[in-house]
Design an enzyme around this catalytic site. Structure first.
Site, short mmCIF file in Angstrom:
data_model
loop_
_atom_site.label_atom_id
_atom_site.label_comp_id
_atom_site.label_asym_id
_atom_site.label_seq_id
_atom_site.Cartn_x
_atom_site.Cartn_y
_atom_site.Cartn_z
N HIS A 111 26.98 -25.21 -23.42
CA HIS A 111 25.83 -25.35 -22.68
C HIS A 111 24.91 -26.10 -23.56
CE1 HIS A 111 26.74 -21.19 -20.84
NE2 HIS A 111 27.58 -21.16 -21.76
N TYR A 112 23.82 -26.37 -22.77
CA TYR A 112 22.55 -27.00 -23.46
C TYR A 112 21.41 -26.08 -23.31
CZ TYR A 112 20.97 -29.44 -19.37
OH TYR A 112 20.63 -29.82 -18.17
N THR A 113 20.50 -25.81 -24.43
CA THR A 113 19.35 -24.80 -24.13
C THR A 113 18.03 -25.46 -23.33
OG1 THR A 113 18.21 -25.75 -26.17
CG2 THR A 113 19.84 -24.11 -26.43
N GLU A 175 25.71 -22.61 -27.42
CA GLU A 175 24.53 -23.08 -26.71
C GLU A 175 24.33 -24.44 -27.73
OE1 GLU A 175 22.60 -23.19 -24.41
OE2 GLU A 175 22.79 -21.07 -23.27
N ASP A 233 24.41 -28.05 -17.14
CA ASP A 233 24.55 -28.31 -18.66
C ASP A 233 25.98 -28.27 -18.97
OD1 ASP A 233 23.88 -25.57 -17.68
OD2 ASP A 233 24.25 -24.99 -19.77
#
Length: 341
Positions: A111-113, A175, A233
């Site tokens: 994921h990205y935050t 993340e 993401d």
């Protein structure tokens, strides 16, 4: 005569008493409680000697695999062994471990935050969303662990891949601090790049996790892969091909196979593009690969978002959600390389 009768009567009395005593003794023996010896379970003669459980500070560990790795079985404990403590009874590990077992951790999701470092930490530790690991963007050598790998983190949400659903139950989430995307003047998404330092951390962390838990390439996925209608993401700038080429992480197609499919795909898109049967075939192929797309023979919003998610991962030069000949060729090449077993 009297003397003779007296002797006969005395003899009968003695015999009678002796018989009764014998009966009492026999009765006593019959009623006596018989104590059975304790039953023990013998180990099979062909059972191999198992390595010992390691004890450390009151905790127990088993760090050896005695199972059949070709069946994806594994007996290694990467944490301490957790055991029940039933009141009044003792749990023993005389026959521990059984060889028929494997890991619950079957997926790795990235994921990205969409937040800076400090806010990423706050949200992922103080709210009802979490991940097992957070990779910062501060240029140091630290990776933050937020959740025990043996516990569920709340990172995947409503999700599916192939026949599996609710992937929080079976996945580890990473993340990565990244700004996500912004909309330009035309409304198009403009994504933020990932730093090289971050990618080195992600690669080292991902490699460690997939090696320990024997996670196959088909189960190393983006959030958008498992939830394509609602997530983007880690986006099209996440370097999946670099991870595949340099670290053997995740999936990628073979260029020669793609080119073979591409030649046929160009003909298909010239004559069949809007035919419901052809759209149904594309949806079926997306579903076969792993995506939870509906099969209805129409270029609907769900299909468009699913194609967009696929392009984020495997065709980042073009991620408009429109199926074209090259995207179609890549999808077929991946399905050939990674069939469902």
């Amino acid at each position: 005569m009297r003397k003779t009768l007296y002797i006969i009567g005395l003899s009968f009395f003695v015999f009678s008493c002796t018989s009764q005593k014998s009966v009492k003794q026999n009765t006593s023996r019959t009623n006596k409680q018989v104590i059975q010896p304790k039953t023990t379970i013998a180990k099979a003669n062909n059972e191999k000697q198992k390595p010992q459980i390691t004890h450390d500070g009151g905790s127990e560990f088993f760090t050896t695999n005695i199972a059949d790795a070709t069946k994806n079985n594994n007996t290694i404990s990467y944490g301490s062994i957790v055991s029940a403590k039933p009141a009044g009874y003792k749990v023993v590990k005389t026959y521990f471990p059984a060889v028929g077992q494997n890991f619950r951790q079957r997926y790795l999701i990235l994921h990205y935050t969409a937040l800076p470092d400090d806010k990423s930490i706050t949200v992922l530790t103080q709210q009802e969303v979490s991940a097992h690991y957070l990779v910062n963007n501060t240029g140091d050598n630290e990776i933050y662990q937020l959740v025990d790998e043996n516990k569920r983190a709340y990172h995947a949400g409503v999700s599916s891949w192939r026949s599996d659903k609710n992937l929080n139950d079976t996945s580890i989430g990473i993340e990565i601090v990244n700004a996500g995307f912004r909309a330009d003047s035309t409304g198009s998404r403009v994504f933020a790049a990932f730093s090289d330092d971050q990618m080195k951390k992600v690669a080292a962390l991902a490699k460690d996790i997939i090696t320990r838990y024997q996670i196959p390439p088909t189960n190393v996925l983006s959030h958008s892969d498992i939830a394509p209608t609602r997530k983007q993401d880690p986006g099209p700038l996440f370097p999946w091909k670099k991870l595949y080429d340099e670290y053997q992480i995740g999936m990628w197609y073979d260029e020669a196979t793609k080119q073979t499919f591409f030649e046929q795909a160009q003909l298909d898109f010239t004559t069949k593009y809007n035919e419901p049967s052809f759209i149904f075939l594309i949806q079926t192929t997306l579903q076969k690969f792993g995506y939870g797309v509906e099969l209805n023979g129409a270029w609907d919003d769900t299909t468009k978002k699913t194609i967009e998610a696929f392009q984020y991962h495997f065709r980042p030069q073009k991620y408009d959600g429109v199926m074209d000949a090259e995207t179609w060729a890549i999808l077929q090449a991946l399905n050939q390389k990674y069939p469902i077993k």
